[in-house]
Write a protein that holds these residues in place. Structure first.
Motif, PDB file in Angstrom:
ATOM      1  N   GLY A 265     -15.808  11.028 -15.865  1.00  0.00           N
ATOM      2  CA  GLY A 265     -15.163   9.917 -16.015  1.00  0.00           C
ATOM      3  C   GLY A 265     -14.419   9.696 -14.719  1.00  0.00           C
ATOM      4  O   GLY A 265     -13.918  10.619 -14.408  1.00  0.00           O
ATOM      5  N   PHE A 266     -14.572   8.282 -14.405  1.00  0.00           N
ATOM      6  CA  PHE A 266     -13.589   8.061 -13.354  1.00  0.00           C
ATOM      7  C   PHE A 266     -12.746   7.000 -13.614  1.00  0.00           C
ATOM      8  O   PHE A 266     -13.083   6.110 -14.538  1.00  0.00           O
ATOM      9  N   ALA A 267     -11.612   7.077 -13.115  1.00  0.00           N
ATOM     10  CA  ALA A 267     -10.645   5.949 -13.305  1.00  0.00           C
ATOM     11  C   ALA A 267      -9.656   5.682 -11.999  1.00  0.00           C
ATOM     12  O   ALA A 267      -9.595   6.800 -11.186  1.00  0.00           O
ATOM     13  N   PHE A 268      -9.218   4.700 -11.902  1.00  0.00           N
ATOM     14  CA  PHE A 268      -8.271   4.325 -10.477  1.00  0.00           C
ATOM     15  C   PHE A 268      -7.082   3.396 -11.069  1.00  0.00           C
ATOM     16  O   PHE A 268      -7.114   2.595 -11.833  1.00  0.00           O
ATOM     17  N   ALA A 283     -14.330   5.462 -20.481  1.00  0.00           N
ATOM     18  CA  ALA A 283     -14.216   4.499 -21.871  1.00  0.00           C
ATOM     19  C   ALA A 283     -14.737   5.386 -22.923  1.00  0.00           C
ATOM     20  O   ALA A 283     -13.969   5.236 -23.965  1.00  0.00           O
ATOM     21  N   ASP A 284     -15.760   5.850 -22.642  1.00  0.00           N
ATOM     22  CA  ASP A 284     -16.406   6.472 -23.835  1.00  0.00           C
ATOM     23  C   ASP A 284     -15.493   7.860 -24.069  1.00  0.00           C
ATOM     24  O   ASP A 284     -15.375   8.157 -25.248  1.00  0.00           O
ATOM     25  N   LEU A 285     -14.982   8.538 -23.156  1.00  0.00           N
ATOM     26  CA  LEU A 285     -14.101   9.911 -23.278  1.00  0.00           C
ATOM     27  C   LEU A 285     -12.829   9.299 -24.200  1.00  0.00           C
ATOM     28  O   LEU A 285     -12.265   9.949 -25.149  1.00  0.00           O
ATOM     29  N   THR A 286     -12.257   8.222 -23.881  1.00  0.00           N
ATOM     30  CA  THR A 286     -11.099   7.757 -24.164  1.00  0.00           C
ATOM     31  C   THR A 286     -11.312   7.179 -25.550  1.00  0.00           C
ATOM     32  O   THR A 286     -10.381   7.109 -26.418  1.00  0.00           O
ATOM     33  N   GLY A 287     -12.359   6.482 -25.996  1.00  0.00           N
ATOM     34  CA  GLY A 287     -12.555   5.717 -27.123  1.00  0.00           C
ATOM     35  C   GLY A 287     -12.063   4.397 -26.975  1.00  0.00           C
ATOM     36  O   GLY A 287     -12.044   3.676 -27.893  1.00  0.00           O
ATOM     37  N   ILE A 288     -11.683   3.569 -25.888  1.00  0.00           N
ATOM     38  CA  ILE A 288     -11.180   2.586 -25.593  1.00  0.00           C
ATOM     39  C   ILE A 288     -12.009   1.678 -24.658  1.00  0.00           C
ATOM     40  O   ILE A 288     -12.288   2.233 -23.653  1.00  0.00           O
ATOM     41  N   GLN A 293      -8.658  -1.477 -21.072  1.00  0.00           N
ATOM     42  CA  GLN A 293      -7.903  -0.582 -20.222  1.00  0.00           C
ATOM     43  C   GLN A 293      -7.259  -1.171 -18.868  1.00  0.00           C
ATOM     44  O   GLN A 293      -6.427  -0.931 -18.614  1.00  0.00           O
ATOM     45  N   LEU A 294      -8.066  -2.131 -18.253  1.00  0.00           N
ATOM     46  CA  LEU A 294      -7.759  -2.994 -17.151  1.00  0.00           C
ATOM     47  C   LEU A 294      -6.272  -3.346 -17.253  1.00  0.00           C
ATOM     48  O   LEU A 294      -6.167  -4.319 -18.132  1.00  0.00           O
TER      49      LEU A 294
END
Length: 617
Positions: A265-268, A283-288, A293-294
């Motif tokens: 998972g990548f996020a910035f 998104a799959d990991l967090t379920g959101i 999220q943005l």
């Protein structure tokens, strides 16, 4: 203002019409005022001249000793279109001649009588306003040096106002023609403004709704004025944006392909900890979903504890401008507990500034669960072997004891109290056998759920502990809703209640109170699910915060040698199996105030429990 039109064309037409209506109204007001003054002035001259004429004719008739001519002169004057009434009175104001047939008007009123002393010695006619609708002139009639009487001439106001009405009608017709012509002119002029603006508005909306579509551009330039220049500038802007978007699409395509197919998972995040970009794995990991999220911070998306760890890691990256590696985040969701291995690193857009912080997440939940399951399996296997060994060792001498009691009761010829003692001994040996069997069935599962009366479930457990509570001097307070029922696995709920009541009795061994309640209720988290709330409270020794945080861990116990550490762990699994909730409040002895522990359970009344368990299995 809702009544004001929205388009420029109708705003100009409506505004111009409103301005012209105000202008014409003001002009009409001034014109009416001037006309009224002029009418009043001409009426005064006319009434004075008419009074002079009647008086001259009356004095001539008196000189010729023909007073009857006075009536004739007054009658002739009353025929004038501007005259409403002609009267001739004596010096006292008594009517000598009246042109009107109205008998009620034969005498002068108080306002007219008040004018007699003022005009007695006047040589000119006096024009008076009796009221707002009556203008009248009066002049004395002399016969030589003697006062014969007075001549009264009343003007016809309708004749006076006809001219004013004509002016107003002309002004109204002029206003309508002027407003209509002006509106038509504005309509023609604004057409050259509104049509290009509508075209520009349409192009703006198409650009906003479908930025990738350029089929409607460039927009046609239909005018050569400033609006035409504006449309040309808009076309150049759209062309420049499309060119920049083309280059940006190529860059984003490379980045998206890298982020989409990466196995992590990548996020910035920016400096305010707002989400800039995430990939689908994150998104799959967090379920959101990505769209939710943005632009949001971890505090808005994740539980408090996880959000705090996220925020702390991000701030550390921005402050130190150094990466942070292998942080373990733990949490619990509906599927179960999870563990993430998180690393954060700085993303710089210039050598002197860290603009974003990148986060890489690897889900190691399966590995952690596998390790934990292996440990628990080993402990449970050891516990099972120990329980089987203990049960076997108990059952061997218990079987011999049972046989000896049977022989003693059957062949020894005992009678009276001795035989009663033998029966009591047999009853106790059967209880020992039952306890041994229950030791091996600490997690017993019913075949199918049934609808059970909650009061009967609780009473069946309390009956098992009545003797022990009486021995320990524990006061029982039981409050049950006799109508409360629950669709559940009856044996498992009994096991949960037995664990809670047994623990409460153990904690209150020196005497105290045990409170057990059961009633219909709603879930305390969302208020929608209906079910049963069970409360088991005691006034015992209580628990410290550290102990309270670990009571649902397998094999954790505070009872040293006599505790297995499995009761509350199994109870929690049963509650989760029923989709229920449990909360615990406790105060340890010695912290000031009363001590004790309160367990609150909410079990939803869910008749789909069996089908849900089959689908889960």
């Amino acid at each position: 203002m809702r009544w004001w039109p929205r388009s420029i064309r109708w705003q100009m037409i409506f505004g111009l019409a409103l301005l012209e209506v105000l202008s014409v109204g003001l002009f009409a007001l001034l014109l009416v005022n001037l006309q009224q003054r002029d009418i009043h002035r001409r009426a005064e001259h006319r009434l004075a001249h008419q009074a002079d004429s009647v008086v001259e004719q009356a004095e001539e008739a008196l000189r010729k000793q023909s007073p009857d001519w006075i009536a004739l002169s007054a009658h002739m004057m009353s025929q004038a279109p501007s005259v409403s009434r002609v009267r001739v009175t004596d010096p006292a104001g008594n009517t000598l001649y009246e042109s009107s047939d109205d008998q009620r008007a034969r005498s002068l009123d108080a306002a007219e009588l008040a004018q007699i002393p003022l005009v007695r010695n006047s040589t000119k006619a006096r024009v008076i306003t009796v009221d707002k609708d009556r203008w009248e002139s009066v002049k004395p009639i002399y016969s030589g040096a003697n006062l014969y009487g007075y001549a009264w001439i009343e003007s016809d106001r309708h004749w006076d106002t006809e001219e004013l009405d004509g002016v107003l009608r002309g002004t109204g017709i002029f206003a309508l023609i002027w407003i209509g012509a002006s509106a038509l002119l504005v309509l023609l002029i604004t057409r050259g403004i509104s049509l290009p603006l509508a075209l520009l508005h349409k192009g703006t909306r198409e650009l906003a709704s479908s930025p990738e579509s350029s089929g409607s551009f460039p927009l046609p330039i239909t005018t050569s004025n400033e609006i035409g220049d504006l449309i040309a500038a808009f076309n150049r802007m759209v062309a420049a944006v499309d060119e920049q978007r083309s280059g940006l699409r190529d860059t984003l395509s490379l980045l998206d392909s890298m982020l989409a197919y990466a196995p992590v998972g990548f996020a910035f995040y920016d400096r305010h900890a707002r989400t800039v970009r995430v990939n689908q794995i994150f998104a799959d990991l967090t379920g959101i979903p990505i769209s939710r999220q943005l632009g949001r911070t971890p505090e808005e998306l994740f539980p408090t504890e996880v959000a705090g760890q996220f925020h702390e890691a991000l701030q550390k990256v921005f402050i130190t401008e150094e990466p942070v590696s292998d942080l373990e985040f733990h949490g619990v969701t509906v599927p179960g507990p999870w563990t993430w291995l998180v690393s954060a690193y700085p993303v710089s857009t210039s050598p002197s500034q860290v603009r974003w912080a990148g986060v890489i997440i690897r889900d190691v939940s399966e590995r952690v669960r596998s390790e934990e399951a292996l440990r628990k399996t080993e402990k449970l296997a050891a516990t099972g072997r120990l329980a089987a060994s203990i049960a076997h060792e108990i059952n061997n001498p218990l079987e011999g004891l049972t046989n000896l009691l049977y022989l003693l009761r059957t062949f020894s010829g005992l009678s009276g109290p001795a035989l009663d003692y033998v029966h009591m001994a047999e009853h106790q040996t059967r209880r020992i056998a039952e306890i041994a069997q229950k030791t091996l069935r600490f997690y017993r599962q019913s075949t199918l759920p049934v609808r059970a009366r909650v009061g009967e479930l609780v009473d069946s457990i309390l009956d098992l502990y009545k003797t022990r509570m009486h021995t320990l001097n524990i006061a029982l307070e039981s409050e049950m809703d006799p109508e409360a029922t629950l669709f559940c696995y009856e044996g498992e709920i009994r096991q949960v209640l037995a664990n809670l009541v047994g623990n409460a009795i153990d904690a209150t061994a020196s005497g105290g109170r045990l409170i057990v309640r059961a009633r219909r209720s709603r879930c305390w988290t969302n208020g929608e699910a209906e079910g049963v709330r069970l409360t088991v409270a005691d006034t015992g020794s209580g628990m410290s915060p550290d102990v309270r945080s670990r009571i649902f861990e397998a094999f954790f116990t505070t009872k040293e040698a006599i505790g297995t550490g499995l009761g509350l762990w199994v109870s929690q699994e049963i509650i989760e199996k029923h989709r229920g909730l449990v909360s615990v409040r406790s105060r340890a002895a010695g912290n000031g105030g009363p001590s004790g522990t309160v367990f609150h359970l909410f079990l939803p009344d869910d008749e789909t429990l069996a089908s849900r368990q089959r689908s889960a299995g």
